[in-house]
Scaffold this motif. Structure first.
Motif, PDB file in Angstrom:
ATOM      1  N   ASP A   1     -26.606 -54.172 -38.176  1.00 22.25           N
ATOM      2  CA  ASP A   1     -26.451 -53.322 -36.990  1.00 22.25           C
ATOM      3  C   ASP A   1     -24.987 -53.060 -36.626  1.00 22.25           C
ATOM      4  O   ASP A   1     -24.701 -52.342 -35.657  1.00 22.25           O
ATOM      5  N   THR A   2     -24.071 -53.651 -37.381  1.00 22.94           N
ATOM      6  CA  THR A   2     -22.643 -53.466 -37.079  1.00 22.94           C
ATOM      7  C   THR A   2     -22.237 -52.000 -37.299  1.00 22.94           C
ATOM      8  O   THR A   2     -22.723 -51.334 -38.211  1.00 22.94           O
ATOM      9  N   GLU A   3     -21.318 -51.526 -36.462  1.00 26.13           N
ATOM     10  CA  GLU A   3     -20.815 -50.157 -36.578  1.00 26.13           C
ATOM     11  C   GLU A   3     -20.155 -49.939 -37.942  1.00 26.13           C
ATOM     12  O   GLU A   3     -19.432 -50.802 -38.435  1.00 26.13           O
ATOM     13  N   ARG A   4     -20.437 -48.787 -38.526  1.00 28.33           N
ATOM     14  CA  ARG A   4     -19.839 -48.477 -39.823  1.00 28.33           C
ATOM     15  C   ARG A   4     -18.315 -48.414 -39.689  1.00 28.33           C
ATOM     16  O   ARG A   4     -17.796 -47.788 -38.759  1.00 28.33           O
ATOM     17  N   PRO A   5     -17.578 -49.019 -40.616  1.00 30.25           N
ATOM     18  CA  PRO A   5     -16.106 -49.034 -40.509  1.00 30.25           C
ATOM     19  C   PRO A   5     -15.475 -47.648 -40.572  1.00 30.25           C
ATOM     20  O   PRO A   5     -14.498 -47.368 -39.884  1.00 30.25           O
TER      21      PRO A   5
ATOM     22  N   ASP B   1     -15.880 -39.110 -38.033  1.00 38.94           N
ATOM     23  CA  ASP B   1     -14.601 -38.738 -37.414  1.00 38.94           C
ATOM     24  C   ASP B   1     -13.421 -39.209 -38.269  1.00 38.94           C
ATOM     25  O   ASP B   1     -12.416 -38.502 -38.420  1.00 38.94           O
ATOM     26  N   PHE B   2     -13.557 -40.408 -38.826  1.00 39.86           N
ATOM     27  CA  PHE B   2     -12.505 -40.934 -39.694  1.00 39.86           C
ATOM     28  C   PHE B   2     -12.389 -40.078 -40.957  1.00 39.86           C
ATOM     29  O   PHE B   2     -11.272 -39.756 -41.399  1.00 39.86           O
ATOM     30  N   ILE B   3     -13.519 -39.719 -41.539  1.00 41.64           N
ATOM     31  CA  ILE B   3     -13.508 -38.897 -42.751  1.00 41.64           C
ATOM     32  C   ILE B   3     -12.862 -37.545 -42.485  1.00 41.64           C
ATOM     33  O   ILE B   3     -12.059 -37.044 -43.284  1.00 41.64           O
ATOM     34  N   LYS B   4     -13.187 -36.929 -41.335  1.00 42.64           N
ATOM     35  CA  LYS B   4     -12.582 -35.643 -40.977  1.00 42.64           C
ATOM     36  C   LYS B   4     -11.078 -35.775 -40.797  1.00 42.64           C
ATOM     37  O   LYS B   4     -10.314 -34.893 -41.181  1.00 42.64           O
ATOM     38  N   MET B   5     -10.676 -36.884 -40.194  1.00 41.78           N
ATOM     39  CA  MET B   5      -9.242 -37.123 -39.995  1.00 41.78           C
ATOM     40  C   MET B   5      -8.531 -37.245 -41.340  1.00 41.78           C
ATOM     41  O   MET B   5      -7.446 -36.680 -41.542  1.00 41.78           O
ATOM     42  N   PHE B   6      -9.144 -37.961 -42.258  1.00 42.17           N
ATOM     43  CA  PHE B   6      -8.560 -38.107 -43.587  1.00 42.17           C
ATOM     44  C   PHE B   6      -8.431 -36.746 -44.263  1.00 42.17           C
ATOM     45  O   PHE B   6      -7.378 -36.412 -44.836  1.00 42.17           O
ATOM     46  N   GLN B   7      -9.487 -35.955 -44.226  1.00 42.10           N
ATOM     47  CA  GLN B   7      -9.475 -34.643 -44.873  1.00 42.10           C
ATOM     48  C   GLN B   7      -8.404 -33.731 -44.276  1.00 42.10           C
ATOM     49  O   GLN B   7      -7.731 -32.995 -45.000  1.00 42.10           O
ATOM     50  N   SER B   8      -8.236 -33.796 -42.948  1.00 43.45           N
ATOM     51  CA  SER B   8      -7.220 -32.979 -42.285  1.00 43.45           C
ATOM     52  C   SER B   8      -5.810 -33.382 -42.715  1.00 43.45           C
ATOM     53  O   SER B   8      -4.976 -32.531 -43.047  1.00 43.45           O
ATOM     54  N   VAL B   9      -5.550 -34.693 -42.726  1.00 47.37           N
ATOM     55  CA  VAL B   9      -4.221 -35.192 -43.116  1.00 47.37           C
ATOM     56  C   VAL B   9      -3.940 -34.867 -44.582  1.00 47.37           C
ATOM     57  O   VAL B   9      -2.832 -34.442 -44.941  1.00 47.37           O
ATOM     58  N   TYR B  10      -4.932 -35.040 -45.418  1.00 46.87           N
ATOM     59  CA  TYR B  10      -4.759 -34.767 -46.850  1.00 46.87           C
ATOM     60  C   TYR B  10      -4.442 -33.285 -47.079  1.00 46.87           C
ATOM     61  O   TYR B  10      -3.544 -32.937 -47.863  1.00 46.87           O
ATOM     62  N   LYS B  11      -5.152 -32.422 -46.378  1.00 47.07           N
ATOM     63  CA  LYS B  11      -4.922 -30.988 -46.502  1.00 47.07           C
ATOM     64  C   LYS B  11      -3.508 -30.619 -46.048  1.00 47.07           C
ATOM     65  O   LYS B  11      -2.828 -29.806 -46.688  1.00 47.07           O
ATOM     66  N   GLN B  12      -3.058 -31.212 -44.943  1.00 43.20           N
ATOM     67  CA  GLN B  12      -1.716 -30.941 -44.444  1.00 43.20           C
ATOM     68  C   GLN B  12      -0.652 -31.377 -45.446  1.00 43.20           C
ATOM     69  O   GLN B  12       0.360 -30.678 -45.633  1.00 43.20           O
TER      70      GLN B  12
END
Length: 371
Positions: A163-167, A171-182
């Motif tokens: 039941d632990t929150e996924r690490p 939102d984290f994946i979107k942030m990664f994709q945005s930074v990578y694209k930049q």
């Protein structure tokens, strides 16, 4: 004393003329356009001097002779104007370079923000790891217990893990994709700017050609004017022209210093671009490694969660625990590797930012990336 100073001044001027004329001769050999200009200028100058020579013996100049002189000087000036107009202007602005550096620094800051988010995700990974270790510990204790309670505490630990929150959420994946694209866009911008700066360095040759033409046109103009003054038997005018020619020798050096400073500015910009390219390239590679490790870690977490779910839902603790044990070692290695990579990424970005700022401070420049 006055005569000695005058002789020294003349000798210095002569040396300067000789140096600049040799430089002009070398430019003529290397550039066909300067050769063409030189031939036209020699023809005009010879024509003017020949015209003037017809009136030397009578110490007078006809109106037609003066007209020829005037037209020749205007023609030579127009030649210079044409060369200048054929070349690009506004080469001293630096706004685009400034904006590019600002963009790079802003992009690196966003990547550092991502590294902070990654660290928060790693904290959740470590919590999951501790829960797994707690379940394994409870399993070992309950396996030795003879009180008949089964694996109640082990199941509780497995449920908490499940039941632990996924690490790493969406939102984290979107942030990664945005930074990578930049970062990828920054690489493209830097490459484009580098190409423009390379073109600028090539255009410096054109501007040097302009400088040579201006120098020689001015020199030829002064020679013609000196001949006119001599033909008119006007010693004061001739002396004034000689005095006016004195700065010509140093003019070439001044122009060369301008081009040298400009070339150094462009090279300084290229150096900054190269460092930004290197920093961006390293950041992209770090992000690639982080993405690979996150994907591996996510696969391991998903697998252990399924095993925990199976154990909880089917009361199959031994099967679930054994399956988790097989994945735990790989999970631990990926967790440690991701932590190391996150630290490397942060340090690489901070180091690159520091180097860029140092290079900017040490290499003030006047050029730009604009075409």
């Amino acid at each position: 004393m006055g005569n000695k100073k005058s002789r020294k001044s003349k000798e210095t001027s002569a040396r300067n003329y000789t140096t600049e004329l040799r430089s002009y001769e070398a430019a003529c050999k290397e550039d066909m356009e300067i050769q063409s200009f030189d031939k036209r200028m020699q023809a005009r100058t010879s024509h003017v001097i020949s015209t003037l020579a017809t009136g030397v013996e009578v110490r007078a100049l006809s109106f037609d002779s003066l007209k020829v002189v005037t037209e020749c000087l205007l023609d030579m000036n127009q030649e210079v104007v044409k060369v200048i107009l054929d070349s690009k202007k506004d080469i001293w602005k630096n706004q685009e370079m400034f904006e590019l550096v600002e963009d790079y620094l802003a992009t690196s800051l966003k990547t550092l923000d991502f590294c902070d988010a990654l660290e928060r995700g790693l904290q959740r990974v470590r919590v999951s790891h501790l829960l797994i270790l707690g379940a394994l510990h409870q399993f070992e204790e309950e396996s030795l217990s003879q009180d008949g309670n089964g694996y109640k505490k082990t199941l509780e630990e497995l449920k908490r893990f499940k039941d632990t929150e996924r690490p790493f959420d969406q939102d984290f994946i979107k942030m990664f994709q945005s930074v990578y694209k930049q970062q990828m866009l920054m690489l493209e911008k830097l490459q484009l700017c580098k190409k423009k700066l390379d073109k600028k360095l090539k255009r410096i040759h054109t501007w040097r050609k302009v400088s040579s033409i201006i120098f020689m046109a001015t020199f030829a103009t002064m020679v013609i004017c000196s001949v006119v003054a001599a033909a008119m038997a006007a010693p004061p005018v001739a002396a004034a022209l000689a005095a006016a020619m004195a700065p010509l020798g140093s003019m070439g050096k001044w122009i060369d210093s301008l081009w040298k400073n400009y070339e150094n500015a462009i090279k300084g910009q290229k150096e900054v671009i190269s460092y930004m390219q290197a920093g961006t390239y390293v950041a992209v590679k770090d992000l690639d490694n982080i993405r690979d490790l996150i994907e591996r870690l996510d696969i391991e977490i998903r697998g252990m969660v399924k095993n925990a779910e199976f154990a909880v839902e089917h009361d199959a603790v031994k099967i679930g625990i054994n399956a988790i044990k097989k994945k735990l070692e790989v999970f631990k290695k990926n967790e440690e590797a991701l932590g190391i990579q996150a630290d490397i990424c942060s340090r690489d970005i901070i180091k690159a930012r520091t180097v860029i700022l140092q290079r900017i401070l040490n290499h003030p420049d006047n050029g730009s990336c604009s075409t």
